[in-house]
Motif scaffolding. Structure first.
Motif, PDB file in Angstrom:
ATOM      1  N   ALA A  79     -41.013  27.749  14.839  1.00 33.51           N
ATOM      2  CA  ALA A  79     -41.177  27.579  16.294  1.00 33.51           C
ATOM      3  C   ALA A  79     -40.302  26.432  16.792  1.00 33.51           C
ATOM      4  O   ALA A  79     -39.594  26.548  17.801  1.00 33.51           O
ATOM      5  N   GLN A  80     -40.329  25.322  16.053  1.00 30.46           N
ATOM      6  CA  GLN A  80     -39.542  24.163  16.466  1.00 30.46           C
ATOM      7  C   GLN A  80     -38.046  24.464  16.402  1.00 30.46           C
ATOM      8  O   GLN A  80     -37.282  24.102  17.297  1.00 30.46           O
ATOM      9  N   LEU A  81     -37.634  25.154  15.339  1.00 25.39           N
ATOM     10  CA  LEU A  81     -36.208  25.478  15.165  1.00 25.39           C
ATOM     11  C   LEU A  81     -35.719  26.424  16.263  1.00 25.39           C
ATOM     12  O   LEU A  81     -34.625  26.234  16.817  1.00 25.39           O
ATOM     13  N   VAL A  82     -36.520  27.415  16.593  1.00 24.21           N
ATOM     14  CA  VAL A  82     -36.111  28.370  17.633  1.00 24.21           C
ATOM     15  C   VAL A  82     -35.921  27.639  18.953  1.00 24.21           C
ATOM     16  O   VAL A  82     -34.886  27.802  19.627  1.00 24.21           O
ATOM     17  N   HIS A  83     -36.894  26.818  19.316  1.00 23.58           N
ATOM     18  CA  HIS A  83     -36.855  26.226  20.652  1.00 23.58           C
ATOM     19  C   HIS A  83     -35.870  25.065  20.756  1.00 23.58           C
ATOM     20  O   HIS A  83     -35.278  24.850  21.805  1.00 23.58           O
ATOM     21  N   GLU A  84     -35.668  24.364  19.639  1.00 23.38           N
ATOM     22  CA  GLU A  84     -34.774  23.195  19.686  1.00 23.38           C
ATOM     23  C   GLU A  84     -33.320  23.559  19.388  1.00 23.38           C
ATOM     24  O   GLU A  84     -32.401  22.925  19.907  1.00 23.38           O
ATOM     25  N   VAL A  85     -33.093  24.564  18.552  1.00 25.59           N
ATOM     26  CA  VAL A  85     -31.727  24.835  18.076  1.00 25.59           C
ATOM     27  C   VAL A  85     -31.249  26.262  18.380  1.00 25.59           C
ATOM     28  O   VAL A  85     -30.188  26.454  18.989  1.00 25.59           O
ATOM     29  N   ILE A  86     -32.013  27.253  17.947  1.00 23.83           N
ATOM     30  CA  ILE A  86     -31.479  28.626  17.976  1.00 23.83           C
ATOM     31  C   ILE A  86     -31.318  29.145  19.400  1.00 23.83           C
ATOM     32  O   ILE A  86     -30.227  29.605  19.779  1.00 23.83           O
ATOM     33  N   GLN A  87     -32.368  29.060  20.194  1.00 23.93           N
ATOM     34  CA  GLN A  87     -32.275  29.617  21.548  1.00 23.93           C
ATOM     35  C   GLN A  87     -31.223  28.886  22.393  1.00 23.93           C
ATOM     36  O   GLN A  87     -30.413  29.546  23.071  1.00 23.93           O
ATOM     37  N   PRO A  88     -31.163  27.546  22.345  1.00 19.51           N
ATOM     38  CA  PRO A  88     -30.110  26.867  23.116  1.00 19.51           C
ATOM     39  C   PRO A  88     -28.697  27.285  22.677  1.00 19.51           C
ATOM     40  O   PRO A  88     -27.807  27.440  23.516  1.00 19.51           O
ATOM     41  N   ALA A  89     -28.486  27.462  21.371  1.00 20.46           N
ATOM     42  CA  ALA A  89     -27.159  27.890  20.891  1.00 20.46           C
ATOM     43  C   ALA A  89     -26.827  29.282  21.414  1.00 20.46           C
ATOM     44  O   ALA A  89     -25.705  29.552  21.849  1.00 20.46           O
ATOM     45  N   LEU A  90     -27.801  30.162  21.383  1.00 22.22           N
ATOM     46  CA  LEU A  90     -27.571  31.520  21.903  1.00 22.22           C
ATOM     47  C   LEU A  90     -27.272  31.484  23.392  1.00 22.22           C
ATOM     48  O   LEU A  90     -26.362  32.174  23.871  1.00 22.22           O
ATOM     49  N   ASP A  91     -28.009  30.670  24.109  1.00 22.95           N
ATOM     50  CA  ASP A  91     -27.800  30.575  25.562  1.00 22.95           C
ATOM     51  C   ASP A  91     -26.401  30.056  25.881  1.00 22.95           C
ATOM     52  O   ASP A  91     -25.835  30.375  26.931  1.00 22.95           O
ATOM     53  N   ALA A  92     -25.834  29.244  24.950  1.00 15.00           N
ATOM     54  CA  ALA A  92     -24.488  28.696  25.156  1.00 15.00           C
ATOM     55  C   ALA A  92     -23.403  29.635  24.637  1.00 15.00           C
ATOM     56  O   ALA A  92     -22.223  29.259  24.590  1.00 15.00           O
ATOM     57  N   GLY A  93     -23.773  30.826  24.204  1.00 13.38           N
ATOM     58  CA  GLY A  93     -22.784  31.809  23.760  1.00 13.38           C
ATOM     59  C   GLY A  93     -22.272  31.560  22.352  1.00 13.38           C
ATOM     60  O   GLY A  93     -21.211  32.074  21.971  1.00 13.38           O
ATOM     61  N   GLN A  94     -22.996  30.782  21.569  1.00 11.69           N
ATOM     62  CA  GLN A  94     -22.536  30.448  20.215  1.00 11.69           C
ATOM     63  C   GLN A  94     -23.056  31.454  19.187  1.00 11.69           C
ATOM     64  O   GLN A  94     -23.962  32.233  19.468  1.00 11.69           O
ATOM     65  N   VAL A  95     -22.439  31.382  17.998  1.00 13.40           N
ATOM     66  CA  VAL A  95     -22.949  32.181  16.881  1.00 13.40           C
ATOM     67  C   VAL A  95     -23.864  31.267  16.077  1.00 13.40           C
ATOM     68  O   VAL A  95     -23.471  30.161  15.711  1.00 13.40           O
ATOM     69  N   ILE A  96     -25.056  31.715  15.819  1.00 17.29           N
ATOM     70  CA  ILE A  96     -25.959  30.911  15.007  1.00 17.29           C
ATOM     71  C   ILE A  96     -26.285  31.688  13.737  1.00 17.29           C
ATOM     72  O   ILE A  96     -26.659  32.860  13.784  1.00 17.29           O
ATOM     73  N   ILE A  97     -26.063  31.013  12.602  1.00 18.59           N
ATOM     74  CA  ILE A  97     -26.315  31.644  11.300  1.00 18.59           C
ATOM     75  C   ILE A  97     -27.450  30.877  10.632  1.00 18.59           C
ATOM     76  O   ILE A  97     -27.355  29.661  10.431  1.00 18.59           O
ATOM     77  N   CYS A  98     -28.503  31.585  10.301  1.00 21.90           N
ATOM     78  CA  CYS A  98     -29.677  30.933   9.720  1.00 21.90           C
ATOM     79  C   CYS A  98     -29.935  31.460   8.315  1.00 21.90           C
ATOM     80  O   CYS A  98     -30.018  32.665   8.095  1.00 21.90           O
ATOM     81  N   ASP A  99     -30.038  30.520   7.371  1.00 24.74           N
ATOM     82  CA  ASP A  99     -30.350  30.812   5.974  1.00 24.74           C
ATOM     83  C   ASP A  99     -31.874  30.985   5.892  1.00 24.74           C
ATOM     84  O   ASP A  99     -32.591  29.988   5.863  1.00 24.74           O
ATOM     85  N   ARG A 100     -32.334  32.226   5.933  1.00 27.71           N
ATOM     86  CA  ARG A 100     -33.747  32.653   6.005  1.00 27.71           C
ATOM     87  C   ARG A 100     -34.265  32.550   7.439  1.00 27.71           C
ATOM     88  O   ARG A 100     -33.864  31.670   8.196  1.00 27.71           O
ATOM     89  N   TYR A 101     -35.208  33.465   7.737  1.00 24.52           N
ATOM     90  CA  TYR A 101     -35.888  33.463   9.046  1.00 24.52           C
ATOM     91  C   TYR A 101     -37.177  34.267   8.869  1.00 24.52           C
ATOM     92  O   TYR A 101     -37.707  34.331   7.748  1.00 24.52           O
ATOM     93  N   SER A 102     -37.638  34.894   9.920  1.00 25.82           N
ATOM     94  CA  SER A 102     -38.951  35.563   9.895  1.00 25.82           C
ATOM     95  C   SER A 102     -39.141  36.513   8.706  1.00 25.82           C
ATOM     96  O   SER A 102     -40.256  36.625   8.181  1.00 25.82           O
ATOM     97  N   ASP A 103     -38.084  37.202   8.302  1.00 23.34           N
ATOM     98  CA  ASP A 103     -38.236  38.175   7.216  1.00 23.34           C
ATOM     99  C   ASP A 103     -38.668  37.491   5.920  1.00 23.34           C
ATOM    100  O   ASP A 103     -39.300  38.129   5.074  1.00 23.34           O
TER     101      ASP A 103
END
Ligand code: TYD
Length: 216
Positions: A79-103
């Motif tokens: 939850a913290q990672l999504v709101h602090e890092v992932i969603q803002p990066a997506l909103d800025a048009g960036q590519v975000i690569i995450c080593d593991r996630y919900s799966d």
């Protein structure tokens, strides 16, 4: 007017020792060369708060952690990672690569640990606000090979954690879980044979990603 590229969220999944960390960095480098702004992160972790949760949930001494606590901590870190890092990066048009996630939660806490998948999906949706990856790469490798890479010659005990210390049967259930998840959502998942040489695995991942992102 210069248009902002569309953000893209790519996740890597796989059993222990499948080489995700190396491949995340190789893909990020290549995307940067192609002119994209790339953020790499990992789970559990990726923010100061999530890293503190990681330290608790992966500490080999914390043998008394209840399976529900384990699942909640994984989701809390996310939850913290999504709101602090992932969603803002997506909103800025960036590519975000995450080593593991919900799966990873579905494979490890669900399929392998035996916790109710529907409950995990509800918890995870609350944690992520429903944010799913555009593309998930499964580095596919026999469990025994991955554990050999992790624990074989040259591996230090200090580099292992509470989860990868679990037995072979547990990791087999993780692998079977991944295959089940990939089959259920074939549009999102791509399987890559992680037994090949590092450069060949990277080339296969690049081909998949370039097609998905429309860059070369
Ligand atoms: P890590 O040292 O990052 O291992 P790896 O290189 O294999 O990713 O450890 C993360 C461990 O946490 C790994 O064993 C998988 C486990 N994990 C879960 O059990 N559930 C989760 O939701 C996540 C994100 C990770």
């Amino acid at each position: 007017m210069v248009s902002t590229p569309q953000g893209c969220f790519i996740t890597f999944e796989g059993v222990e020792g499948s080489g995700k960390t190396t491949q995340v960095e190789l893909l990020a480098d290549r995307l940067r060369h192609a002119g994209r702004t790339v953020v790499t992160t990992r789970e559990p972790g990726g923010t100061p708060i999530s890293d503190r949760i990681r330290a608790v949930v992966l500490d080999r001494q914390n043998v008394e952690i209840h399976p529900h606590t384990e699942a909640l901590l994984m989701c809390a870190a996310r939850a913290q990672l999504v709101h602090e890092v992932i969603q803002p990066a997506l909103d800025a048009g960036q590519v975000i690569i995450c080593d593991r996630y919900s799966d990873s939660t579905f494979a490890y806490q669900g399929y392998a640990r035996g916790q109710d998948l529907a409950t995990l999906r509800t918890l995870n949706a609350f944690a992520t606000g429903g944010l799913a990856p555009h593309l998930t790469i499964l580095l596919d490798l026999p469990v025994e090979d991955g554990l050999q890479r992790r624990f074989g010659a040259g591996a230090s005990a200090a580099s292992t954690n509470r989860m990868d210390r679990l037995d072979l049967e547990f990791h087999r259930r993780v692998a079977a879980g991944y295959h089940g998840l990939a089959q259920a959502e074939p549009d999102r998942w791509r399987l890559v044979d992680a037994q090949e040489a590092v450069d060949d695995v990277a080339a296969a991942i690049w081909e998949i990603t370039a097609a998905a992102l429309n860059c070369s």
